[in-house]
Design an enzyme around this catalytic site. Structure first.
Site, PDB file in Angstrom:
ATOM      1  N   GLY A 110       8.560  -5.285 -37.016  1.00 17.24           N
ATOM      2  CA  GLY A 110       9.934  -5.715 -37.254  1.00 17.24           C
ATOM      3  C   GLY A 110      10.042  -6.589 -38.478  1.00 17.24           C
ATOM      4  O   GLY A 110       9.033  -7.004 -39.050  1.00 17.24           O
ATOM      5  N   PRO A 111      11.266  -6.876 -38.903  1.00 22.12           N
ATOM      6  CA  PRO A 111      11.470  -7.728 -40.077  1.00 22.12           C
ATOM      7  C   PRO A 111      10.947  -9.139 -39.838  1.00 22.12           C
ATOM      8  O   PRO A 111      10.699  -9.538 -38.691  1.00 22.12           O
ATOM      9  CB  PRO A 111      13.001  -7.727 -40.259  1.00 22.12           C
ATOM     10  CG  PRO A 111      13.501  -6.587 -39.429  1.00 22.12           C
ATOM     11  CD  PRO A 111      12.518  -6.418 -38.308  1.00 22.12           C
ATOM     12  N   PRO A 112      10.769  -9.919 -40.899  1.00 25.91           N
ATOM     13  CA  PRO A 112      10.315 -11.309 -40.729  1.00 25.91           C
ATOM     14  C   PRO A 112      11.331 -12.138 -39.948  1.00 25.91           C
ATOM     15  O   PRO A 112      12.546 -11.958 -40.085  1.00 25.91           O
ATOM     16  CB  PRO A 112      10.185 -11.819 -42.175  1.00 25.91           C
ATOM     17  CG  PRO A 112      10.083 -10.598 -43.019  1.00 25.91           C
ATOM     18  CD  PRO A 112      10.866  -9.538 -42.318  1.00 25.91           C
ATOM     19  N   GLY A 113      10.808 -13.034 -39.120  1.00 21.19           N
ATOM     20  CA  GLY A 113      11.670 -13.987 -38.431  1.00 21.19           C
ATOM     21  C   GLY A 113      12.334 -13.483 -37.175  1.00 21.19           C
ATOM     22  O   GLY A 113      13.272 -14.109 -36.675  1.00 21.19           O
ATOM     23  N   GLY A 115      10.793 -13.043 -34.225  1.00 23.86           N
ATOM     24  CA  GLY A 115      10.186 -13.607 -33.016  1.00 23.86           C
ATOM     25  C   GLY A 115       8.968 -12.874 -32.517  1.00 23.86           C
ATOM     26  O   GLY A 115       8.666 -12.925 -31.313  1.00 23.86           O
ATOM     27  N   LYS A 116       8.234 -12.214 -33.389  1.00 20.95           N
ATOM     28  CA  LYS A 116       7.052 -11.460 -32.954  1.00 20.95           C
ATOM     29  C   LYS A 116       5.953 -12.395 -32.456  1.00 20.95           C
ATOM     30  O   LYS A 116       5.328 -12.130 -31.425  1.00 20.95           O
ATOM     31  CB  LYS A 116       6.540 -10.585 -34.116  1.00 20.95           C
ATOM     32  CG  LYS A 116       7.532  -9.521 -34.569  1.00 20.95           C
ATOM     33  CD  LYS A 116       6.960  -8.621 -35.631  1.00 20.95           C
ATOM     34  CE  LYS A 116       6.791  -9.334 -36.956  1.00 20.95           C
ATOM     35  NZ  LYS A 116       8.091  -9.714 -37.560  1.00 20.95           N
ATOM     36  N   HIS A 329      35.791  -9.886 -63.125  1.00 19.62           N
ATOM     37  CA  HIS A 329      34.639  -9.102 -62.650  1.00 19.62           C
ATOM     38  C   HIS A 329      34.573  -9.131 -61.121  1.00 19.62           C
ATOM     39  O   HIS A 329      34.512  -8.074 -60.476  1.00 19.62           O
ATOM     40  CB  HIS A 329      33.362  -9.683 -63.250  1.00 19.62           C
ATOM     41  CG  HIS A 329      32.119  -8.935 -62.893  1.00 19.62           C
ATOM     42  ND1 HIS A 329      31.483  -8.071 -63.756  1.00 19.62           N
ATOM     43  CD2 HIS A 329      31.380  -8.901 -61.745  1.00 19.62           C
ATOM     44  CE1 HIS A 329      30.429  -7.549 -63.168  1.00 19.62           C
ATOM     45  NE2 HIS A 329      30.339  -8.049 -61.947  1.00 19.62           N
ATOM     46  N   GLU A 330      34.593 -10.327 -60.551  1.00 13.86           N
ATOM     47  CA  GLU A 330      34.512 -10.425 -59.088  1.00 13.86           C
ATOM     48  C   GLU A 330      35.787  -9.927 -58.428  1.00 13.86           C
ATOM     49  O   GLU A 330      35.739  -9.348 -57.336  1.00 13.86           O
ATOM     50  CB  GLU A 330      34.237 -11.884 -58.679  1.00 13.86           C
ATOM     51  CG  GLU A 330      32.989 -12.498 -59.305  1.00 13.86           C
ATOM     52  CD  GLU A 330      31.730 -11.717 -59.009  1.00 13.86           C
ATOM     53  OE1 GLU A 330      31.695 -10.977 -58.009  1.00 13.86           O
ATOM     54  OE2 GLU A 330      30.773 -11.836 -59.795  1.00 13.86           O
ATOM     55  N   HIS A 333      35.459  -6.196 -58.039  1.00 13.81           N
ATOM     56  CA  HIS A 333      34.654  -5.846 -56.865  1.00 13.81           C
ATOM     57  C   HIS A 333      35.496  -5.921 -55.594  1.00 13.81           C
ATOM     58  O   HIS A 333      35.488  -4.995 -54.767  1.00 13.81           O
ATOM     59  CB  HIS A 333      33.471  -6.816 -56.735  1.00 13.81           C
ATOM     60  CG  HIS A 333      32.359  -6.559 -57.700  1.00 13.81           C
ATOM     61  ND1 HIS A 333      31.761  -5.330 -57.834  1.00 13.81           N
ATOM     62  CD2 HIS A 333      31.710  -7.392 -58.557  1.00 13.81           C
ATOM     63  CE1 HIS A 333      30.799  -5.396 -58.748  1.00 13.81           C
ATOM     64  NE2 HIS A 333      30.754  -6.643 -59.204  1.00 13.81           N
TER      65      HIS A 333
END
Length: 514
Positions: A110-113, A115-116, A329-330, A333
């Protein structure tokens, strides 16, 4: 007399030359002796398994772990899969009476963080068995053979405490795919792990749990049945999981009455458990620094913005021209995101410098996404291209800036993935060009076709963005003006602004018609 002198001179020259040769031969002999000595020493070390470096430390288990499954939230499916391991460690007889056996290894992916590590500790706490913890990097040494010896020491210590759990974090540090060019020490460590998990000698009563963020990089011999034969996915939490995690961390701080945990959970899509813990901590520190008596919803929103958008650079000196360009610009978006089907809702727009950016548009989904459709990907491409398109429409083609660098990079990566991985190419078809085997056999013609398809997808996205911005020109200028005045606008404020501008335009049209 002259002849005799010449003879003596020649003799002295020969004596000097002979002396130099003797010295050179003496040096060569010492080099040969040293080489033979080192070679014999290396053979003896390898044959009799003498330690090639400093002695390995004795691995000590953690006994009586206080962590249980109640402490691990938002991973109910993973806990259900691991409950069988807990029951086996408590009493293996009911599982083995019919000849079956439990998995020797469990791979947490799983992704970092997410709870593994805490999940592995919870297994030991629930089962009440010793817990040996280590990481892949601890087995790496400059001395050849030390990593393999440490691996033997770890399993030897675990045998004495059986039944027990061995947890190896970041196992990809030693368990990566082997090749002929690998360093010898890395192969020796991995080979030792393979032998310990499923070799001639069986390690009954030892359950090996490992965690990794990159399961695709592991050696095939490591993840085959008989070693790590069970894979448990530990994903980022969904909205209910985030609510539980936030509730747990928020229960440890003083909260004001305006805090709504569910609203906070809905607005933190994609954040891991570690991110949520950090969010609560940042909010608590800000409230304490401001002298507040409790943590408010504004403190938590500030912490969320800091995690999602970066830290504000209030001291940055920005010229009026740069602020104006950034605002359009923003605004481009945000406007394209509002008027494009499939685009994610706009969470917040700012022209305050954050991190490395002079401005930012943050979008968050209303619900957790399990997959992304082609329409959504095309909408993202339109939004990516909208910043450059707005600059060109307002300031001219020769006045566009480098502000779209990250937008173009993200758009290109997504377009390449659509063509090479997701089978969304009209010309190439349902082929995964990203696969390793196909990539080796890809022809130059296919590469040119792929590049052409990517360019066409990006060009279409740019055209779509320009069409939307042209048809909503007054709204773009109104949005840019509001950003220049307020610097930051939320999604609801943008919707209210656009609704007011449309109402005024409609009223003006009626007057003109009358």
């Amino acid at each position: 007399m002259s002849g005799q002198g010449e003879m003596n001179s020649e003799m002295r020259v020969l004596e000097n030359a002979g002396g130099r040769y003797r010295k050179l031969w003496s040096v060569l002999k010492w080099i040969i002796y040293l080489f033979v000595f080192i070679s014999c020493g290396s053979i003896l070390f390898e044959k009799y398994n003498f330690p090639a470096g400093p002695a390995s430390k004795e691995f000590q288990p953690i006994i009586g772990s206080k962590t249980t499954f109640k402490d691990v939230m938002a991973v109910d499916e993973a806990k259900a899969e691991l409950e069988e391991i807990v029951q086996y460690l408590r009493d293996p007889m009911p599982f083995t009476r019919l000849g079956g056996r439990l998995p020797k290894g469990v791979l947490l992916v799983g992704p970092p963080g997410t709870g593994k590590t805490m999940l592995a500790r919870a297994i030991a706490g629930e089962a009440g068995v010793p817990f040996f913890s280590s990481s892949g990097s601890e087995f790496e040494e400059m001395y050849v053979g030390v990593g393999a010896k440490r691996m033997r020491d770890l399993f030897s210590a675990a045998k004495k405490r059986s039944p027990c759990i061995i947890f190896i974090d970041e196992i990809d540090a030693i368990g990566g795919r082997r090749s002929q060019n690998d360093i010898g020490s890395t192969r020796m460590t991995l080979n030792q792990l393979l032998v310990e998990m499923d070799g001639f000698k069986q390690n009954a009563g030892i359950v090996v749990i490992a965690a990794t963020n990159f399961p695709e990089s592991l050696d095939r011999a490591l993840v085959r049945p008989g070693r790590f034969d069970r894979l448990v996915v530990v994903p980022n939490p969904d909205v209910e999981g985030r609510r539980q995690i936030l509730g747990s961390y928020l229960s440890k701080v003083l909260l004001s009455n305006d805090v709504d945990v569910m609203i906070l959970a809905r607005g933190t899509t994609g954040l891991s458990g570690a991110d949520l813990a950090n969010l609560v901590n940042i909010a608590a520190l800000k409230a304490a620094n401001d002298g507040a008596k409790a943590v408010s919803m504004a403190d938590l929103e500030h912490a969320k913005d800091k995690i999602l958008m970066g830290t504000e650079r209030k001291s940055a000196v920005i010229s009026d021209k740069s602020r104006k360009v950034t605002a359009f610009h923003e605004g481009g978006h945000a406007l394209v995101a509002v008027y494009t089907n499939g685009a994610l809702p706009v969470y917040k727009v700012t022209i305050i410098p954050r991190g490395m950016s002079l401005g930012m548009v943050t979008q968050l989904p209303d619900t957790d996404e399990t997959f992304v459709s082609k329409q959504q990907m095309l909408a993202r491409l339109d939004v990516f291209m909208a910043g450059r398109a707005a600059e060109e429409l307002v300031f001219g083609a020769d006045e566009v800036t480098s502000g779209a660098t990250s937008d173009l990079k993200e758009a290109t990566s997504l377009a390449v993935a659509m063509v090479t991985r997701f089978g969304m190419s009209k010309e190439i078809g349902l082929v995964s060009l990203d696969s390793e085997e196909y990539g080796k056999r890809m022809s130059s013609g296919t590469r040119l076709l792929m590049e052409k398809e990517v360019s066409e997808i990006l060009a279409n996205a740019y055209r779509n963005a320009k069409i939307i911005l042209r048809s909503h020109g007054k709204e773009l200028h109104a949005l840019a003006s509001a950003l220049l005045q307020h610097e930051t606008l939320t999604g609801s404020q943008i919707k209210a602004l656009l609704a007011r501008v449309n109402s005024e335009m409609h009223h003006q049209q009626q007057q003109n018609f009358a």
